[in-house]
Design an enzyme around this catalytic site. Structure first.
Site, PDB file in Angstrom:
ATOM      1  N   ASP A   1       0.981  -1.336   0.006  1.00  0.00           N
ATOM      2  CA  ASP A   1      -0.074   0.041   0.004  1.00  0.00           C
ATOM      3  C   ASP A   1       0.986   1.193  -0.032  1.00  0.00           C
ATOM      4  OD1 ASP A   1      -2.215   1.886   0.224  1.00  0.00           O
ATOM      5  OD2 ASP A   1      -2.849   1.066   2.159  1.00  0.00           O
TER       6      ASP A   1
ATOM      7  N   ASP B   1      -8.801   3.592  -1.947  1.00  0.00           N
ATOM      8  CA  ASP B   1      -9.570   4.058  -0.780  1.00  0.00           C
ATOM      9  C   ASP B   1     -10.994   4.896  -1.095  1.00  0.00           C
ATOM     10  OD1 ASP B   1      -7.565   3.233   0.674  1.00  0.00           O
ATOM     11  OD2 ASP B   1      -6.906   5.272   1.394  1.00  0.00           O
TER      12      ASP B   1
END
Lengths: 922, 530
Positions: free
Chosen positions: A522, A597
């Protein structure tokens, strides 16, 4: 995840829910974009110096001169194998080398000979070898046209927007203007450069400030730009990642599409802002032809799109047609990058699949994922401790919902030090992993590229002592703020750094790990909470290069090093599984990508389709969105619909923000648990199909999840569809993505096609808009008549548990009463398929005979799986069904026939899935 | 016991050797539907198939009943006998999946998985644990009876006390009324005497004032009378430009004459009549100070105080504040006191300065005041006592009417607190009040929820407590805690966790939740399955 809890950031983000656009640059705020965009179409100052042309067997070179400043450029033109033309433009003699993107092309592309057809003082005509394709280089002004017969397929610099900011000495700070003149008169320079017209120094050329961040720009202006015209084209796609429609919009009235990998907090839908990844590939499609442009540049890039039909209504277009007037429709595209060179690959199709294979020949294909990674993934920020993991795992068994991977986010580490475990919450990770292994399940743990600056942290000390960190402009280790607090960023552009990083995944280095632990990268844009636009300063350095030059490539390198680590730890035997958030052209070779996200909103569910379709078109098939939405808490209806939609998208993972209430599938009452269970089970029955599609994607580069126009390239009605799509060729999915939906209207393409509802087996004709009433259990999916799809109907608690289970073949007949399909089987997790250890069979139904033929006679693999059932859709009732196996034996098979739906079910034919056989329906 | 068990085991082996044949995965209770050699009818009656299609690894029945022993039907279930332990059903998808599910290993008959038969071990452990739990339940239940008894007695006590207190309240009310009369009677003469005293003082003050005034007038007259001829004349007046009535910068003779009442000069007596025209503005030649009006100075002192008062409530957006509402409240109180006391004191001081002290009361007045004060104190005392009694009544009524369980068995938890210390925090459960969390190594307490309600499932509503509306989470809901009660001899918090952010879960054992233990002789009838 996103920088949510960082106090400094948190304070300015108050409660409102939307991206803070002010954190990210508009074109106007990005000095080079503003400068370049200020140039308007017109006559190009560039002229081709034909006398400098050199043609060898593999390439043509030619100098271009800018008549305004006399700077010379070198143009290189290559004919590449597979109908690709490469055009490279660089300064003839740059002050210092300009960055050329390495490690993205899988090899130096194979060239094919070019030949001059004709030449005069106005230009040169080259033959491209195939058909009647030619490249015309016009000298004054310079432009390049690619023709086929009398049609122009694509023109470069036809609008005169080629721009190349040459590297120069800084003038404004030099004390002595004479000294400057001397340098300019350096004998190495062309005679013309001494006469160089004084170019005015604009703001932002040598320094640029955005918010509180100053970019020092020691190299000055270095942007490059070029325009492309696409006659006959009204539809362009690709250039992910944007939260926007599948069909790209014109950008005349707003910002260009931006490609600059950024950690965008709470991104907004339907706008051209940059997101986490960038693939600078655009696909242009018309009913006649599909082409592609690959702009190989890793710097910040903006793409402008305009169209001469953009403003026209359908009526206006009709009027044009009736009056026979008007120009042909045309789309104009313009690429602008901050640094590097112009290096473009023009993929000339002509079919969509040709473009896919052309692009694959350059940057490679989708990595072949372990079968289990196509199952369901259960993620949350965070599963708190081993006990939590255990109870969630048990919850899936208790509620009889299959899953393959459970995920651990950043909280599993010891103080956000990656490669470590929290000593209290995850004290015995191997015990936990063994517990999962006993259930044939797996785990993913996060490893981000920001490294905590902490003298007691082994990883940090090693990287620092080896000098592997990215450096700041002053030469020290670059430091930024991220999850662990102060963090430094390894220079993944270095091969030696990547090799070291890969070695850290060895079982004896990364303590507490086992072979069923995989990795998630990430924050690899990279995300720097206190950096400009939440990323790294552009004047940070990677050896000789600035971060400016390599930015969009950083994330790819992180995933590359990580995937290599997973391969190495198994001695090269096991396929890796690595999920990444940032990506670039070529990332498809390395693993899976998710859309970052997102939020628990219907709009985000809806946009997951065009976002993944756009990625698929440019090679990245293994794409998915966080099921349920990352930020905020979904309504039960939204959650169920998302599980249903996600079951039919390539990467199927539920994820949730740490501040949201728990949402494991069984927390919403038995009715909803049942709905989610059913959606996940549908996914598992189709795993054989998904797996063989990924095998195909790995071999050919064609997307797994694809827009309808890829299969129906002449059907205009499909060109902008983004609420439905195809999985492979044969499954059409129109998920329910509207709140309170009572029905959906699906377009079933192909006037000669028939489509079967996979749940009811109801047959529908193609080329129609079909209204389908829906309930909460509905997931509208259709199988194309003419296809054969293998499924495993014995859904177990993980894909690995289903390894030896038998297949059911769904044979859907078309109007000609034929069908075909494939069956691919291997061990599901090793690279042994590269050693031909697999089964690959062609299934054909024709003339009332269904047969299985070996497509890879030189491959060898044995399976325990057998064929337990054959379901023929659109069948007529036979009097008998006879199976003939390879050993010549024949046997009569029992069958059921449902006359109301014309469905024939053959009972338990029983042959091995890897065997040759024929089945006759008399 | 063990002998008995062994016997049973031997018996079961014998029986299974002889009896056999029901198809794999079929429970005894359904044995009659699967008759060897006879056509099998799916249990939902949907169709009938030859018996050799039962467990032939192909799903023929919609309800999965033809494949009880294979994984062929997606909705089938498999029965494990689990001799020595508890028989159970597992989904047929777990048959031969390589994972041992049945402790008797019967689910993995063809997968290559090597499973150990763990039924006896599990059975033993389960019996031990059941035994243990039963013992706990038994003792707990006894304790519970005691708790109920105590609660009932406590309840009676409280009711009795409530009666008492209510009785004493009546007395107190009467007493308060009586004392009020006494007080008022004493306050009347006190007030009159005080007024007299005040009046006398004010008269005296006026007299002094008047004398001061005459003296000043005379002084001014002398100052003005420059030529000391016993008259103040227009020219003499003109030297004092501050007396210009319209303050326009030019003090004319006409104006001066006007001030003198229309004449050219006045003598001492006449000056007295025009004194009021002059006195406000006149500036002494020797001392040009103008005393500032008293009111103004007092306001100036008060103003910064009110500023401070608004300052003491800083904007509430400092995130660190979120955790400790309570402490914050206390802080506020303290702050208010700090800011309010000083100005009061200062004001009084000022008063004394300006007006001079009132002379002490004379003895007679003082006696009246003392008498009245005594009456007041007695009245206040009685009233306070009454308020206390009211509180007591309210508390008693609340406690009496509170839902402490069907037999008030949870009453003993009232006003108690129970703590659990983890590696990071000290958790504190005060039943029917609130739950808090405090960092072990310093830091303020966080409210994890105040008593909300009993929140167990319908059949055991008293097995779960819910505490709600605790300290708010940043960008999230307010904290809440679910407390799960299990039977135990001791009253203790056994674990805490935070499954979702800001939603806490607490395990709490206490005897009050214990149920009457069932008859322990369970093992024998379980084994009938064999």
């Amino acid at each position: 995840m996103a920088p949510l809890l960082v106090l400094g950031l948190a304070l300015c983000l108050s409660g409102t829910w939307a991206v803070d656009k002010g954190n990210f640059k508009t074109c106007e705020q990005s000095a080079f974009c503003k400068r370049q965009r200020a140039l308007k179409p017109g006559e190009s100052p560039y002229r081709a110096l034909l006398e400098t042309m050199e043609l060898t067997n593999t390439r043509l070179t030619l100098q271009l001169i800018n008549d305004n400043n006399k700077v010379r450029l070198l143009l290189e033109l290559y004919r590449l194998q597979g109908n690709i033309t490469r055009v490279k433009i660089n300064e003839l003699k740059p002050l210092k080398p300009r960055y050329e993107v390495p490690d993205v092309l899988i090899r130096e592309p194979t060239t094919e000979p070019l030949s001059v057809l004709s030449q005069d003082e106005n230009g040169v005509v080259l033959s491209l070898g195939v058909e009647s394709q030619r490249v015309i280089i016009s000298a004054r002004p310079f432009r390049l046209d690619i023709m086929e017969g009398s049609d122009v397929l694509m023109s470069l610099n036809s609008r005169g927007l080629l721009a190349f900011e040459h590297l120069r000495m800084r003038k404004d700070t030099q004390a002595d203007p004479e000294a400057e003149k001397k340098e300019e008169a350096d004998p190495a320079n062309q005679a013309e450069t001494t006469k160089e017209e004084e170019e005015k120094v604009e703001d932002g050329m040598w320094e640029e400030t955005f918010k509180s961040h100053t970019d020092s720009k020691p190299n000055g202006p270095s942007a490059v730009s070029l325009d492309f015209s696409l006659p006959g084209v009204e539809h362009v796609y690709g250039i992910p990642e944007h939260a926007d429609t599948l069909r790209l919009k014109t950008t005349d009235n707003g910002d260009p599409y931006r490609l600059y990998n950024l950690d965008v907090f709470q991104y907004e839908l339907y706008n051209p802002m940059a997101l986490y990844g960038s693939v600078p590939v655009m696909v242009a499609h018309s009913a006649q032809r599909t082409t592609g442009i690959f702009w190989l540049n890793a710097a910040e890039t903006w793409v402008d799109i305009s169209s001469n039909t953009a403003g026209k209504t359908v009526f206006g277009k009709m009027l044009d047609y009736v009056q026979g007037s008007s120009e042909t429709p045309q789309t104009d595209v313009r690429w602008i990058s901050e640094s590097g060179i112009i290096d473009i690959f023009i993929m000339l199709g002509p079919t969509p699949k040709d473009v896919f294979s052309q692009y694959a020949s350059l940057t490679g294909t989708q990595s072949f994922p372990p079968l289990a990674s196509l199952g369901y993934h259960q993620c949350r920020w965070n599963y708190n401790d081993q006990e939590d993991v255990k109870s969630v795992d048990a919850g899936f068994d208790e509620h009889d919902i299959p899953y393959d991977f459970i995920w651990l986010d950043i909280e599993h580490t010891d103080g956000k030090r990656y490669f470590t475990w929290d000593p209290h919450k995850f004290a015995t990770p191997k015990e936990m992993l063994q517990g999962l292994m006993d259930k044939k399940r797996k785990m993913v743990a996060i490893v981000d590229p920001h490294i905590k600056v902490d003298g007691n942290y082994k990883i940090h000390n090693e990287i620092r002592s080896r000098g592997f960190y990215v450096k700041n402009k002053d030469g020290g280790d670059y430091e930024g703020w991220c999850w662990p607090g102060s963090a430094s960023y390894p220079d993944f552009t270095r091969a030696d750094m990547r090799a070291w990083w890969a070695s850290m995944f060895a079982y004896d280095q990364y303590e507490g790990t086992m072979e069923n632990l995989y990795t998630w990268n990430d924050m690899n844009e990279p995300s720097v909470f206190n950096g400009p636009e939440v990323t790294m300063h552009k004047d940070a350095t990677h050896g000789a290069w600035e971060h400016r030059d390599i930015h969009n490539l950083y994330g790819l390198y992180v995933q590359m090093a990580t995937a290599e680590g997973l391969i190495q730890r198994s001695g090269g035997v096991e396929r890796p599984f690595v999920l990444t958030r940032a990506f670039f052209a070529g990332s498809q070779r390395l693993g899976a990508v998710w859309t970052g996200d997102n939020a628990a909103e219907w709009g985000h569910l809806k946009i997951s389709i065009p976002m993944c379709l756009s990625m698929g078109l440019v090679g990245i098939s293994f794409c998915g969105a966080d099921i349920g939405g990352f930020f905020k808490s979904p309504s039960t209806e939204l959650l169920v619909r998302w599980y249903q939609a996600g079951a039919y998208q390539p990467f199927y993972r539920a994820h949730a923000h740490v501040d949201t209430p728990r949402r494991e599938p069984w927390l919403f009452g038995p009715e909803n648990t049942a709905l989610i269970r059913e959606a996940v089970r549908q996914r598992y029955t189709l795993l054989p199909y998904w797996y063989q599609l990924f095998y195909r994607a790995h071999v050919t580069g064609e997307p797994v999840m694809r827009p309808l126009w890829v299969e129906y390239p002449q059907d205009l009605a499909t060109f902008a569809l983004e609420d439905e799509y195809l999985i492979g060729r044969d499954l059409l999915v129109h998920p329910v993505v509207e709140e309170g939906a009572r029905g959906v209207t699906a377009y079933l393409p192909g006037k000669d096609e028939v489509w079967f509802d996979v749940h009811t087996f109801q047959k529908h004709n193609g080329a129609q808009n079909l209204y389908i009433p829906v309930t909460m259990s509905s997931i509208p999916v259709f199988q194309r008549g003419g296809s054969i799809i293998p499924r495993k109907l014995r859904v177990r608690r993980s894909s690995t548990c289903m390894e030896h289970d038998p297949y059911t073949l769904y044979v859907a007949l078309n109007l000609q009463r034929t069908a075909d399909g494939e069956l691919y089987i291997d061990d599901g997790h090793t690279f042994n398929y590269e050693k031909k250890e697999f089964i690959y069979r062609k299934l054909t139904f024709a003339n009332k005979v269904l047969s299985s033929v070996n497509l890879a006679p030189d491959a060898k693999f044995t399976t325990d799986s057998w064929i337990e059932r054959i379901i023929v859709l659109g069948a007529s009732k036979p009097s008998k069904v006879t199976l003939k196996t390879a050993d010549g034996q024949e046997k009569q098979l029992e069958f059921d026939f449902d006359a109301s739906m014309s469905v024939l079910t053959v009972r338990k034919p029983g042959m091995n899935a890897g065997a040759d056989w024929t089945m006759t329906f008399q | 016991m063990s002998c008995q068990f062994l016997l049973l085991l031997l018996l079961s082996v014998g029986v299974s050797a002889v009896e056999v044949q029901r198809p794999r995965g079929v429970p005894l209770s359904k044995r009659q539907f699967y008759e060897e050699g006879k056509p099998f009818t799916c249990l939902d009656g949907s169709r009938t198939i030859p018996f050799d299609r039962v467990n032939d690894d192909y799903c023929d029945c919609q309800d999965g009943s033809d494949e009880p022993g294979t994984a062929a039907c997606p909705n089938g279930s498999f029965h494990c006998t689990n001799a020595g332990f508890r028989p159970t059903f597992i989904p047929s998808s777990r048959i031969n999946d390589g994972i041992c599910d049945c402790c008797d290993t019967t689910d993995e008959y063809n997968s290559g998985a090597t499973c150990q038969n763990t039924c006896r071990e599990l059975g033993r452990k389960e019996r031990e644990s059941l035994q243990k739990m039963a013992e706990i339940a038994k003792e707990g239940f006894l304790l519970k009876q005691q708790l109920i008894h105590e609660a009932n007695r406590g309840l009676e006590d409280k009711k009795a006390k409530l009666g008492d207190v209510q009785g004493s309240k009546k007395d107190l009310e009467a007493k308060v009324e009586a004392l009020r009369t006494v007080k008022e009677a004493a306050e009347q003469p006190e007030r009159e005497a005080k007024e007299r005293h005040l009046k006398a003082w004010e008269d005296q003050k006026a007299l002094i004032q008047k004398e001061k005034e005459s003296a000043r007038m005379a002084e001014v007259f002398l100052e003005l009378d420059d030529d000391a001829d016993g008259f103040v004349s227009v020219p003499e007046l003109l030297s004092h430009s501050e007396l210009d009535p319209d303050a326009d910068g030019s003090f004319t003779e006409a104006e001066a004459q006007g001030l003198l009442g229309g004449v050219d000069k006045v003598d001492t007596a006449a000056f007295e009549s025009i004194w009021s025209n002059v006195k406000e503005k006149y500036m002494s030649e020797s001392n040009a100070d103008t005393p500032a009006p008293e009111e103004t100075s007092r306001e100036e002192i008060n103003e910064p105080v009110s500023d401070n008062e608004s300052d003491q409530y800083p904007d509430d957006d400092i995130p660190e504040d979120e955790d400790d509402d309570d402490e914050e409240d206390e802080d506020d109180d303290r702050d208010e006191h700090e800011y309010k006391i000083p100005p009061t004191a200062r004001t009084e001081e000022k008063k004394d300065d300006d007006e001079g002290a009132m002379p002490p009361y004379d003895q007679e007045t003082q006696n009246l005041i003392d008498a009245a004060q005594k009456a007041r104190d007695e009245f206040d005392e009685a009233e306070r006592a009454l308020r206390e009694v009211d509180d007591q009544i309210r508390n008693l009524e609340k406690e009496i009417s509170f839902d402490f369980g069907p037999s008030s068995e949870f009453a003993y938890l009232y006003s108690q607190c129970y703590e659990l210390t983890t590696s990071e925090y000290i958790y504190r459960l005060c039943p029917f009040n609130r739950v808090t969390q405090k960092p072990k190594f310093g830091g303020s307490e966080t409210n994890l929820g105040s008593w909300g309600k009993w929140a167990g499932p319908e059949d055991s509503i008293y097995s779960v407590m819910k505490y709600e509306h605790g300290t708010g989470c940043w960008q999230g809901p307010s904290r809440s805690t679910t407390v799960k009660l299990t039977c135990g001899k001791e009253t203790v918090v056994t674990s805490t966790s935070e499954p979702s952010r800001c939603e806490y879960l607490m395990e709490f054992t206490c005897p009050a939740i214990c149920q009457e233990p069932p008859n322990l002789e369970i093992s024998s009838h379980e084994h009938q399955e064999l």
